[in-house]
Design an enzyme around this catalytic site. Sequence first.
Site, short mmCIF file in Angstrom:
data_model
loop_
_atom_site.label_atom_id
_atom_site.label_comp_id
_atom_site.label_asym_id
_atom_site.label_seq_id
_atom_site.Cartn_x
_atom_site.Cartn_y
_atom_site.Cartn_z
N ASP B 426 -1.08 -2.38 -7.68
CA ASP B 426 -0.73 -1.58 -6.53
C ASP B 426 0.76 -1.27 -6.65
O ASP B 426 1.46 -1.92 -7.43
CB ASP B 426 -1.02 -2.41 -5.27
CG ASP B 426 -0.63 -1.69 -4.02
OD1 ASP B 426 -0.81 -0.47 -3.99
OD2 ASP B 426 -0.13 -2.36 -3.09
N LYS B 427 1.25 -0.30 -5.92
CA LYS B 427 2.67 -0.07 -6.02
C LYS B 427 3.43 -0.66 -4.84
O LYS B 427 4.25 -1.56 -5.00
CB LYS B 427 2.96 1.44 -6.11
CG LYS B 427 4.34 1.73 -6.66
CD LYS B 427 4.90 3.04 -6.15
CE LYS B 427 5.62 2.80 -4.86
NZ LYS B 427 5.97 4.00 -4.15
N GLU B 548 7.18 2.42 9.99
CA GLU B 548 7.33 2.71 11.40
C GLU B 548 8.54 1.98 11.96
O GLU B 548 9.35 2.53 12.70
CB GLU B 548 6.07 2.28 12.12
CG GLU B 548 5.84 3.06 13.36
CD GLU B 548 4.38 3.01 13.76
OE1 GLU B 548 3.89 1.90 14.01
OE2 GLU B 548 3.74 4.08 13.81
N PHE B 595 -3.04 6.83 13.54
CA PHE B 595 -2.93 7.12 12.13
C PHE B 595 -4.16 6.61 11.40
O PHE B 595 -4.71 5.57 11.72
CB PHE B 595 -1.70 6.42 11.56
CG PHE B 595 -1.52 6.64 10.10
CD1 PHE B 595 -0.84 7.77 9.64
CD2 PHE B 595 -2.03 5.74 9.18
CE1 PHE B 595 -0.70 7.99 8.29
CE2 PHE B 595 -1.88 5.97 7.82
CZ PHE B 595 -1.21 7.09 7.38
N LYS B 618 3.99 13.09 13.43
CA LYS B 618 4.58 12.88 12.11
C LYS B 618 3.45 12.63 11.13
O LYS B 618 2.43 12.02 11.48
CB LYS B 618 5.57 11.71 12.13
CG LYS B 618 4.96 10.36 12.45
CD LYS B 618 6.00 9.26 12.26
CE LYS B 618 5.33 7.92 12.10
NZ LYS B 618 5.47 7.02 13.23
N ASP B 735 0.57 6.72 -3.37
CA ASP B 735 1.73 7.59 -3.24
C ASP B 735 1.54 8.95 -3.88
O ASP B 735 0.62 9.18 -4.65
CB ASP B 735 2.94 6.92 -3.91
CG ASP B 735 3.58 5.93 -2.98
OD1 ASP B 735 3.75 6.29 -1.81
OD2 ASP B 735 3.86 4.82 -3.43
N ARG B 842 -2.25 8.79 -5.28
CA ARG B 842 -3.03 9.30 -4.15
C ARG B 842 -4.43 8.71 -4.14
O ARG B 842 -5.39 9.41 -3.85
CB ARG B 842 -3.15 10.83 -4.27
CG ARG B 842 -1.84 11.54 -4.09
CD ARG B 842 -1.69 11.97 -2.68
NE ARG B 842 -0.43 12.68 -2.47
CZ ARG B 842 0.21 12.64 -1.33
NH1 ARG B 842 -0.28 11.95 -0.33
NH2 ARG B 842 1.33 13.30 -1.18
N ASN B 871 -5.68 -2.98 1.71
CA ASN B 871 -6.31 -1.90 0.95
C ASN B 871 -6.52 -2.27 -0.51
O ASN B 871 -7.15 -1.54 -1.25
CB ASN B 871 -5.50 -0.61 1.07
CG ASN B 871 -4.08 -0.80 0.56
OD1 ASN B 871 -3.66 -1.93 0.30
ND2 ASN B 871 -3.36 0.28 0.40
#
Lengths: 346, 1151
Positions: B426-427, B548, B595, B618, B735, B842, B871
């Site tokens: 994962d990043k 956030e 979100f 946003k 990302d 992505r 995730n």
Amino acid sequence: MSSGDEASQTLSKKSKKPQYSRFTQQELPACKPILTPGLVITTLISIGIIFVPIGLGSLSASEHVVEIVDRYDDACVPSKGDDEAAKRERLSFIQNAKTNKTCIRNLVVPKKMKHPIYVYYQLDNFYQNHRRYVKSRSDRQYRSPGSEGETKTCDPESEVDDHRPIVPCGLIAWSLFNDTYGISTKDNPIPINKKDIAWQSDKNSKFGSNVYPKNFQKQDPVGGGKLNESVPLSEQEDLLVWMRTAALPNFRKLYGRIETDLEANEKITVVIQNNYNTYSFDSKKQLVLSTTTWIGGKNDFLGKAYISVGGICLFLAIAFILTYVIKPRPLGDPAYLSWNQNSAAR
Amino acid sequence: MTGDRSSGIHFSRLYSFSLMRSIFRNEHSQIGQKGYSRVVYCNDPNNPKQLQLKYSSNYVSTTKYTVLTFVPKSLFEQFRRVANIYFLLAALLSFSPMAPYSASSTLVPLLVMISATMIKEGVEDWRRMKKDIEANNRKVKVYGRNHNFEETRWKKLQVGDLVKVDKDEYFPADLFLLSSSYEDGICYVETTNLDGETNLKVKHALNATAGLHDDHSFLHFKALIKCEDPNEDLYSFVGTLCYEGQQHPLSLQQILLRDSKLRNTGCVYGVVVFTGHETKVMQNATDPPSKRSKIERKMDKIIYILFSTLVLISFFGSIFFGIETKNDIRDGKSKRWYLRPDKSTFLYDPKRAELTAFFHFLTGLMLYGFLLPISLYVSIEIVKVLQGIFINQDQDMYYEETDKPTRAQTSNLNEELGQVDTILSDKTGTLTCNSMEFVKCSIAGISYGCGMTEVERAIAKRKGNVLPEVGYTSPDIQSFKDVYMDSGKSCKGFNFKDERVMNGKWVHESHAYVIQKFFRVLALCHTAISNIDQETGEISYEAESPDEAAFVIAARELGFQFFERTQTTISLHELDYESGQIIDRTYKLLHVLEFSSARKRMSVIVKNVENQLLLLCKGADSVMFERLAKDGRVFEAATRDHIKYYAEAGLRTLVVAYRELGEEEFKSWEDEFLDAQASVTADRDVLVDAASDKIERDLILLGATAVEDKLQNGVPECIEKLANAGIRIWVVTGDKMETAINIGYASSLLRQDMEQIVITLDTPEINNLEKQGDKEAIAKASSASITKQIRKGKSQLSSAKESPVSFGLIIDGKSLSFVLDKNLEHAFLEIAISCASVICCRSTPKQKALVTRLVKMGTGKTTLAIGDGANDVGMLQEADIGVGISGVEGMQAVMSADFAIAQFRFLERLLLVHGHWCYRRISMMVFYFFYKNIAFGFTLFWFEAYAAFSGQPAYNDWYMSLYNVFFTSLPVIALGVFDQDISAQLCLQYPLLYQEGVHGMLFSWMHILGWMLNGVISSIFIFFFTTNSVLHQAFRRDGHVVDFEVLGVMMYVCVIWTVNCQMALSINYFTWIHHFFIWGSVAFSYVFLLVYGAMSPIISTTAYQVLVEACAPRLFRFSFVLHTVTLFKDEAWKVRRQNSVDLRHGREQIA
């Protein structure tokens, strides 16, 4: 490492930091043997240097043993030959209790034999290590008179028809070897000492000094030798020797000792009572007279094995020295890693 | 304060009222039906109807066993292993006369092994039980008969009980929230134990019950709850409350889950709905998928091979035995008369030779059972647990800052760590710290913020030129930080410096009103909660995500301090740009459009003091730009440019926009939205999203934010080392492509000399098609485009085959979904494997798991997944090894991982050092186990061949049974735990050595068979050398000959010496522990022979006095043994030279 102050601070905070010790960090002092060419060659050479003399010593010891081996089973029966009829005749001869089975063998002493000279009988193809045979004994019964009835493990030679127990019970005792040998030179008989031919532990504890044979060989079929019912088991050394079952189907067992020297080229006469039936299965009976040295009886194998191992080591050492000289290779070159070589080959 | 609250309550009543009415209709249909049949009589525990329902008590047991089931169940577990069943059957059969040895001698080792495993199981379960007892006996206040709250134990709690939970206490069961110490009935809950999220969650009581504030109000409280049956879904609840003759709908908002904690709230009152194992958290407690290592799987195969060998040689022996036995009686005459074949049992009956042979076959199976190492499984388990302890104890993998050591949570994968071929990482939070820092923003088309990110520096280094100017000035980041420190306002999550806007100077900017709106959005559009430190008055925030928090902090620093949130309001200290004064403004919060990863945006609808309705939004640029109003696109071009630039600089960007809503429009939309929200159908989320979608349009662009997620310490170095070790690294991230690529460069995953292969669907033609919205056409064009791109990649690769150029593959999420769905999998995998590094951008959590599976299945090699967030759980569980980073994003990844580390860089040591060691250790251990058992087992076989295959073992029963348990197993364990072929330092210095594991070179069939052959050869040497050198002549001076017993002891001691010396040769790292175990085992065997031999002959049978009496001239025998061993040494050495001398030489130099 953190300083003492920091350490105490972290301790007071009940840090989860693992405690340092050489053990937990897997840094225990250790010797890490690495097979460098030098080490390997030195090891090989020293093995060679140690082994070859040992081998030579063993061989010479074995050479010093004087041994007389005489097969008599075929000579001591009237019929010879391999056909069925001859076999049957031999069998009926040996199984008939009434025939005279005395047999005389003349032997020559090849070299001077110093006393004690051990007298063995040797049987071939006799499976004393067969499971049925080995298991058919009762150590309890042999040990104490009170356990006379403990014959469960002795089947099928546990009791006579009226359910009285056989002492000593079992197949091993039942098939006791009963050939006898009498040795003489010219006219003088040479006494064979049959004392102390059994293992001490057998005499002292495995077989009771107050256990006497009972109902032994009293019933057909009679197997092997009979026992003197007035002598306790622990004194019946022939039985004790026989009861120590052999490991392999070809074996020697101690018969007795000759306490006098035999001169070279001396002629000796052996009077054999050829009682024991080895004719129903393909077997040999041999009489062996042998001296001993520090390695025991005559055996070249050990010496040869030492010499050959030592020799191989020396040979390899030389071979490695040559490779090392002719085609030296730097230590620790990653290019020699086998997968690198593989990929290069590809 | 109270004033604020009451206004809030007032509003929330209105709000809930409308909500309730709408829900009511939909919900009612399901209650009472299948799956929704639970009935709870609140505060009425003695109600006969409630008692009739017999819901389970609140007693919880997480143990695997109970006192009663422990023995049968754990036995059952153990005998599921084939080898153990074999040993059990052998032990049972050993009571029959077929057995070659006594029953007790087989039972003892079996019992030792089984009890060792059982003790291990028992201790583990005992720990669980202690936790259970602690949980079951916690105290909670329950409303009792005396009409007051009395303390009682958790386990005594029953469905329908009314309980009171105080601040910072855990909820004892799943509760229905009646009311809280807040007047509006809200409370804050921490759910770290459930989902690992550290942020607080708000729960609301129904207004109907929120008034029940004190202990006395419950005197006459009676209510009826009808709701769903127990299930494991943490995120839904369906039910109705029947109270005071009215039906009220219930949702998850009113449910407090067991094991979560009450925070920031004085106390709450609740009714127990689900108890004990019916609670959601217990329902969720499923066992993670059990993983088995490659070596273990291969080991099973070896066991089968040995089994077949066992059957084969038994069969072979039986045939011979049968023939020999049959020949024993010919023409009615006994051949081997001394065996009495005429008077025989079924075990030895020449007349029924076939049957005899069959029974002998069984005997053989028992006798040669020594080929199978009885103690293998338990030894390996012990070793792995100890290895795990060493991993846990490693100081070099301890992270001081968070006080987190490494944890090996599943010990059975240790050796798998040494074989990792591909790492899927994962990043965010894994390669990076996941502590977001607000560094830049673009407002009204102007870029603010002049810090320089790590990525920027990497890029600059790459390009070898000076950094292009951003903003109006670019001071060195360090000096900039100094200024920052001096001002004393340093705070986490904020790394923004721009004199134009800092310290309230933004009011002088020309676009001040846009700037105001921009930061107001940041201050209002979030779900964070403020905490005011009573002493210092400082405000801290708890937010769902670090992004956030960074926004809220940024807003605070720039003069929009969010300081209070109630259920319906958000209050700010605002800097008014016109007056320059700080004023308090309270905004009424009407709706939060939450979100989600699908929506990629969040909005709030608020009403300001001027009664203006505002939608503040946003979200990701990909979804935001298309939602802008025509007149809201003034800064679009400039903002897009900035976003692109930020992304290239490795920053995470969000677009900020707003719109004003008309009263009418809002009202009509709200009805629709509430309807959607109230529906209980499965597609509720879809309906809510659709409704939200309707209002989130015609937005006016304000600007964009950029936060930096810093790379963790040592990540580039670690990745480089891992790459040098030949491990492929894939980054699978959510990302944007630009961000991912730049992080790739910064973490040295991508290098400058690499050629990139990019597979993307972000092409103009596809975008055009997307605008038209024809889905089929899009799909068709997409797959065509991907096929083309893959083909191109292939040709690129093949053309560069000769040159040393390495490739990096970058693929975006959309393409990935096509690649994974269609038949392109293999083509994709093919190029992906030839690339040095792969970046998937992505990608959704599901795609992460799918990619992992693709690599695992496609290559058949070992994969390791590393991640930190919820995730990543799918990915962690799918991979052969899951490594969780115990970082910021909670514990969920860690919980489902096999290993937990605190920092990415520890992976290097975990794999290269511990993985390498464990792989070697376990392999050597398994080899050696098979070797020693084969060496032993085959001496039995050779002896058999000389005993007419009668099933007579060469050794005394107890020699045989203790061989595995006492005389040879401890050295192996020492090897398995302590051996190091090379030191840790060298492992790290020469990462190439790791390849050994990746290629599975050590645990290859060649080595396995080699060791097996070694065992057979050893047994041949031992047997034939022993027999030939002592038989049949006198073996010592007094003329005694070797008999069965003496030969047995000699061979036995030979085997023990040989096997232990072989062990000594295999060890590369001799500590006193090894010496102790190896020579101790040999010495112990002598002691055993002495002691056993000294016992009464009834007990010791064939071992009686043998060592003392017969083997007294020990010197003789010792030299002999030495000799055999030495022979062996050569042998082994030669084998080793051929196989691995190269490797060893590689390692040697170092030492």
